[in-house]
Design a protein around this motif. Structure first.
Motif, PDB file in Angstrom:
ATOM      1  N   HIS A  62     -16.244 -39.720 -23.893  1.00 18.31           N
ATOM      2  CA  HIS A  62     -16.874 -39.034 -22.890  1.00 18.31           C
ATOM      3  C   HIS A  62     -17.267 -37.653 -23.245  1.00 18.31           C
ATOM      4  N   GLU A 117      -8.970 -35.354 -20.191  1.00 19.26           N
ATOM      5  CA  GLU A 117      -7.915 -36.268 -20.364  1.00 19.26           C
ATOM      6  C   GLU A 117      -7.104 -35.902 -21.308  1.00 19.26           C
ATOM      7  N   CYS A 118      -7.633 -35.295 -22.426  1.00 22.23           N
ATOM      8  CA  CYS A 118      -6.623 -35.130 -23.569  1.00 22.23           C
ATOM      9  C   CYS A 118      -5.676 -34.052 -23.135  1.00 22.23           C
ATOM     10  N   ARG A 141     -11.773 -39.284 -28.622  1.00 26.83           N
ATOM     11  CA  ARG A 141     -10.665 -39.983 -28.549  1.00 26.83           C
ATOM     12  C   ARG A 141     -10.801 -40.884 -27.013  1.00 26.83           C
ATOM     13  N   HIS A 142     -11.690 -40.322 -25.871  1.00 26.67           N
ATOM     14  CA  HIS A 142     -11.668 -40.688 -24.607  1.00 26.67           C
ATOM     15  C   HIS A 142     -13.180 -41.178 -24.585  1.00 26.67           C
ATOM     16  N   CYS A 191     -15.803 -35.936 -26.555  1.00 25.11           N
ATOM     17  CA  CYS A 191     -14.314 -36.444 -26.889  1.00 25.11           C
ATOM     18  C   CYS A 191     -14.489 -37.613 -27.492  1.00 25.11           C
ATOM     19  N   CYS A 204     -11.088 -31.479 -23.612  1.00 21.36           N
ATOM     20  CA  CYS A 204     -11.360 -32.749 -22.796  1.00 21.36           C
ATOM     21  C   CYS A 204     -10.165 -32.756 -21.792  1.00 21.36           C
TER      22      CYS A 204
HETATM   23 ZN   LIG Z   1     -10.303 -36.791 -24.536  1.00 18.52          ZN
END
Ligand SMILES: [Zn+2]
Length: 80
Positions: free
Chosen positions: A55, A16-17, A52-53, A50, A14
């Motif tokens: 998306h 963002e990750c 965590r986010h 993902c 991801c």
């Molecule tokens: Zn993420």
């Protein structure tokens, strides 16, 4: 190549990750450990998501083709 062994040569992560991990704002040792992804089939193909986010990471549309899929796994015996 044995398709039942790990043949991944380019991991999907991801974005963002990756940003968070590379900025040093996590205590995780590797990006792979930090990633929280779900992978699975959809009505049209295959998706990596993902958690965590919340998306999309990757979406593969099979475009109606029936692809060869192997869901078996190799489990090492206790003598290995
Ligand atoms: Zn993420």
């Amino acid at each position: 190549m044995n398709p039942l062994l790990n043949n991944i040569n380019e991991y999907l992560v991801c974005s963002e990750c990756q940003k968070e991990f590379e900025s040093g704002m996590t205590d995780f040792g590797t990006l792979k450990e930090y990633s929280k992804i779900d992978a699975g089939f959809t009505n049209e193909g295959f998706q990596i998501w993902c958690r965590r986010h919340d998306h999309n990471v990757c979406y593969i549309n099979f475009e109606g083709n029936e692809l060869s899929t192997d869901l078996r796994c190799i489990i090492a015996s206790s003598s290995d």
